[in-house]
Design a protein around this motif. Structure first.
Motif, PDB file in Angstrom:
ATOM      1  N   VAL A 122       5.441   0.370 -17.714  1.00 49.41           N
ATOM      2  CA  VAL A 122       4.935   0.548 -16.354  1.00 49.41           C
ATOM      3  C   VAL A 122       3.415   0.411 -16.341  1.00 49.41           C
ATOM      4  N   GLY A 123       2.882  -0.125 -15.256  1.00 48.65           N
ATOM      5  CA  GLY A 123       1.433  -0.259 -15.129  1.00 48.65           C
ATOM      6  C   GLY A 123       0.759   1.087 -14.951  1.00 48.65           C
ATOM      7  N   THR A 124       0.896   1.684 -13.783  1.00 48.70           N
ATOM      8  CA  THR A 124       0.278   2.972 -13.466  1.00 48.70           C
ATOM      9  C   THR A 124       1.356   4.007 -13.180  1.00 48.70           C
ATOM     10  N   VAL A 125       1.213   5.175 -13.792  1.00 45.55           N
ATOM     11  CA  VAL A 125       2.112   6.298 -13.544  1.00 45.55           C
ATOM     12  C   VAL A 125       1.441   7.241 -12.549  1.00 45.55           C
ATOM     13  N   VAL A 126       2.198   7.657 -11.534  1.00 46.29           N
ATOM     14  CA  VAL A 126       1.715   8.633 -10.559  1.00 46.29           C
ATOM     15  C   VAL A 126       2.572   9.887 -10.682  1.00 46.29           C
ATOM     16  N   LEU A 127       1.934  11.007 -10.965  1.00 48.31           N
ATOM     17  CA  LEU A 127       2.629  12.287 -11.097  1.00 48.31           C
ATOM     18  C   LEU A 127       2.817  12.893  -9.709  1.00 48.31           C
ATOM     19  N   PHE A 128       4.020  13.387  -9.432  1.00 51.01           N
ATOM     20  CA  PHE A 128       4.427  13.688  -8.063  1.00 51.01           C
ATOM     21  C   PHE A 128       5.361  14.893  -8.048  1.00 51.01           C
ATOM     22  N   HIS A 129       5.606  15.433  -6.844  1.00 49.51           N
ATOM     23  CA  HIS A 129       6.534  16.552  -6.635  1.00 49.51           C
ATOM     24  C   HIS A 129       6.041  17.799  -7.374  1.00 49.51           C
ATOM     25  N   HIS A 130       4.785  18.179  -7.094  1.00 45.87           N
ATOM     26  CA  HIS A 130       4.155  19.277  -7.816  1.00 45.87           C
ATOM     27  C   HIS A 130       4.827  20.611  -7.495  1.00 45.87           C
ATOM     28  N   ASP A 131       4.962  21.428  -8.533  1.00 46.99           N
ATOM     29  CA  ASP A 131       5.526  22.760  -8.370  1.00 46.99           C
ATOM     30  C   ASP A 131       4.653  23.578  -7.411  1.00 46.99           C
ATOM     31  N   PRO A 132       5.256  24.351  -6.497  1.00 47.94           N
ATOM     32  CA  PRO A 132       4.440  25.137  -5.566  1.00 47.94           C
ATOM     33  C   PRO A 132       3.550  26.172  -6.248  1.00 47.94           C
ATOM     34  N   ALA A 133       3.869  26.538  -7.486  1.00 48.83           N
ATOM     35  CA  ALA A 133       3.049  27.514  -8.213  1.00 48.83           C
ATOM     36  C   ALA A 133       1.819  26.887  -8.855  1.00 48.83           C
ATOM     37  N   HIS A 134       1.732  25.567  -8.857  1.00 56.33           N
ATOM     38  CA  HIS A 134       0.621  24.868  -9.505  1.00 56.33           C
ATOM     39  C   HIS A 134      -0.495  24.620  -8.498  1.00 56.33           C
ATOM     40  N   ASP A 135      -1.546  25.421  -8.588  1.00 64.31           N
ATOM     41  CA  ASP A 135      -2.655  25.293  -7.654  1.00 64.31           C
ATOM     42  C   ASP A 135      -3.589  24.162  -8.074  1.00 64.31           C
ATOM     43  N   THR A 156       0.845  -1.189   0.000  1.00 67.41           N
ATOM     44  CA  THR A 156       0.000   0.000   0.000  1.00 67.41           C
ATOM     45  C   THR A 156       0.882   1.243   0.000  1.00 67.41           C
ATOM     46  N   VAL A 157       0.404   2.281  -0.646  1.00 63.56           N
ATOM     47  CA  VAL A 157       1.137   3.548  -0.723  1.00 63.56           C
ATOM     48  C   VAL A 157       0.205   4.664  -0.281  1.00 63.56           C
ATOM     49  N   LYS A 158       0.677   5.490   0.652  1.00 64.33           N
ATOM     50  CA  LYS A 158      -0.100   6.639   1.115  1.00 64.33           C
ATOM     51  C   LYS A 158       0.776   7.884   1.031  1.00 64.33           C
ATOM     52  N   PHE A 159       0.212   8.942   0.474  1.00 65.44           N
ATOM     53  CA  PHE A 159       0.941  10.187   0.312  1.00 65.44           C
ATOM     54  C   PHE A 159       0.611  11.138   1.461  1.00 65.44           C
ATOM     55  N   TRP A 160       1.656  11.603   2.147  1.00 59.97           N
ATOM     56  CA  TRP A 160       1.509  12.582   3.218  1.00 59.97           C
ATOM     57  C   TRP A 160       1.999  13.960   2.786  1.00 59.97           C
ATOM     58  N   GLY A 161       2.720  14.013   1.696  1.00 59.96           N
ATOM     59  CA  GLY A 161       3.189  15.273   1.125  1.00 59.96           C
ATOM     60  C   GLY A 161       3.541  15.043  -0.323  1.00 59.96           C
ATOM     61  N   VAL A 162       3.108  15.942  -1.206  1.00 56.28           N
ATOM     62  CA  VAL A 162       3.277  15.722  -2.651  1.00 56.28           C
ATOM     63  C   VAL A 162       3.950  16.896  -3.351  1.00 56.28           C
ATOM     64  N   ARG A 163       4.308  17.933  -2.618  1.00 58.90           N
ATOM     65  CA  ARG A 163       4.903  19.144  -3.206  1.00 58.90           C
ATOM     66  C   ARG A 163       6.422  19.063  -3.212  1.00 58.90           C
ATOM     67  N   GLY A 164       7.004  19.829  -4.124  1.00 57.81           N
ATOM     68  CA  GLY A 164       8.433  20.040  -4.117  1.00 57.81           C
ATOM     69  C   GLY A 164       8.756  21.474  -3.735  1.00 57.81           C
ATOM     70  N   SER A 165      10.008  21.704  -3.365  1.00 54.93           N
ATOM     71  CA  SER A 165      10.613  23.020  -3.169  1.00 54.93           C
ATOM     72  C   SER A 165      10.204  23.706  -1.871  1.00 54.93           C
ATOM     73  N   ILE A 166       8.911  23.929  -1.664  1.00 55.85           N
ATOM     74  CA  ILE A 166       8.460  24.607  -0.456  1.00 55.85           C
ATOM     75  C   ILE A 166       7.000  24.262  -0.211  1.00 55.85           C
ATOM     76  N   ALA A 167       6.631  24.168   1.054  1.00 54.88           N
ATOM     77  CA  ALA A 167       5.237  23.888   1.399  1.00 54.88           C
ATOM     78  C   ALA A 167       4.358  25.087   1.026  1.00 54.88           C
ATOM     79  N   VAL A 168       3.155  24.783   0.526  1.00 52.56           N
ATOM     80  CA  VAL A 168       2.240  25.852   0.104  1.00 52.56           C
ATOM     81  C   VAL A 168       0.829  25.566   0.637  1.00 52.56           C
ATOM     82  N   PRO A 169       0.633  25.645   1.954  1.00 53.54           N
ATOM     83  CA  PRO A 169      -0.709  25.453   2.496  1.00 53.54           C
ATOM     84  C   PRO A 169      -1.598  26.631   2.134  1.00 53.54           C
ATOM     85  N   GLY A 170      -2.889  26.369   2.030  1.00 55.44           N
ATOM     86  CA  GLY A 170      -3.812  27.455   1.740  1.00 55.44           C
ATOM     87  C   GLY A 170      -4.991  26.991   0.924  1.00 55.44           C
ATOM     88  N   PRO A 171      -5.946  27.889   0.677  1.00 50.40           N
ATOM     89  CA  PRO A 171      -7.191  27.503  -0.003  1.00 50.40           C
ATOM     90  C   PRO A 171      -7.003  27.046  -1.436  1.00 50.40           C
TER      91      PRO A 171
END
Length: 270
Positions: free
Chosen positions: A234-247, A8-23
């Protein structure tokens, strides 16, 4: 009780570079990288960005026999959660920290000591409880036991990075972040490493259109993730390490386009 034979795989953080909490990042999440991977009773944590804090609170209640925390590399966005990882302060669950990207003569414990040192941080590393620090050469396999096979691969990233392939009970998961491809050229080392994997989690920080302005920054694109997935079977590709500018709206658009290009593609979210 029959022991689970699932990964099993669970994601607790998916961003790169800097955390960007917010709406604008509620849907996909604003924490930097952290994955929890379970192989039966074996627990692997990949990276310790800000997302590892919430995982640590869960693990402090669970009290697993041991925690193996593998770092892809030691850039700050991937390790800044370590001082807030509660199991590190408790004796119940020994924490094993692993890193394979550091040059000869540089040790993971020393790197973490420098991070948790005045005037950067008020609490030094030695207050941790039952923690162990392991340096290895990226490219060599690691023996974990419990039927888990773990292999590693060097990635193209400033200061180095390490990819992981986890195999258990006939299934395989690959974590390929942070890495940069050469424009117009597939990375054959990565393709060989992830070949036939059931799940590939890949650094998709940019789009192909954005990439020319970020050459040598050490990251790839979501379109390249699909090209690698296709070339490697590959079976399934998971896109990860999202740019902080990508809302969330931006990531929704990526998710729609990626699924149209390669049905079943997943955009990682917490």
């Amino acid at each position: 009780m029959t022991e689970s034979r699932e990964i099993t795989v669970k994601f607790w953080g998916v961003r790169g570079s800097i955390a960007v909490p917010g709406p604008s990042t509620v849907k996909y999440g604003g924490n930097t990288t952290c994955l929890e991977i379970r192989c039966g009773k074996e627990l692997l944590v990949i990276d310790a960005g800000t997302g590892v804090r919430a995982l640590g609170l869960e693990l402090a209640r669970e009290k697993p026999e041991r925690i193996n925390l593998f770092l892809t590399h030691t850039h700050f966005d991937h390790i800044c959660g370590i001082p807030f990882f509660q199991p590190a302060y408790l004796a119940d669950s020994p924490v094993h920290f692993w890193a394979g990207h550091l040059p000869k003569g540089t040790h993971l414990k020393d790197v973490l000591c420098q991070m948790m040192m005045a005037p950067l941080f008020p609490v030094p590393l030695h207050v941790f409880s039952t923690c162990h620090y392991h340096d290895f050469d990226c490219g060599e396999p690691i023996s974990l036991g419990g039927g888990v096979k773990l292999t590693t691969c060097p990635l193209n990233h400033p200061d180095g990075a390490c990819g992981y392939r986890i195999e258990f009970a006939g299934k395989s998961v690959c974590v390929i972040t942070d890495t940069e491809h050469k424009r117009g050229e597939l990375d054959r080392a990565v393709i060989d490493f992830v070949a036939g994997a059931d799940l590939m989690i890949y650094d998709a920080t940019y789009t192909d259109g954005e990439y020319p302005n970020h050459v040598d920054w050490g990251h790839s694109t979501w379109q390249e993730a699909l090209r690698v997935g296709d070339a490697a079977g590959v079976g399934t590709v998971v896109l990860f390490h999202h740019d902080p500018a990508h809302d969330d709206a931006f990531m929704d658009d990526v998710a729609q386009k990626a699924d149209a290009a390669r049905p079943g593609t997943i955009v990682a979210r917490e």
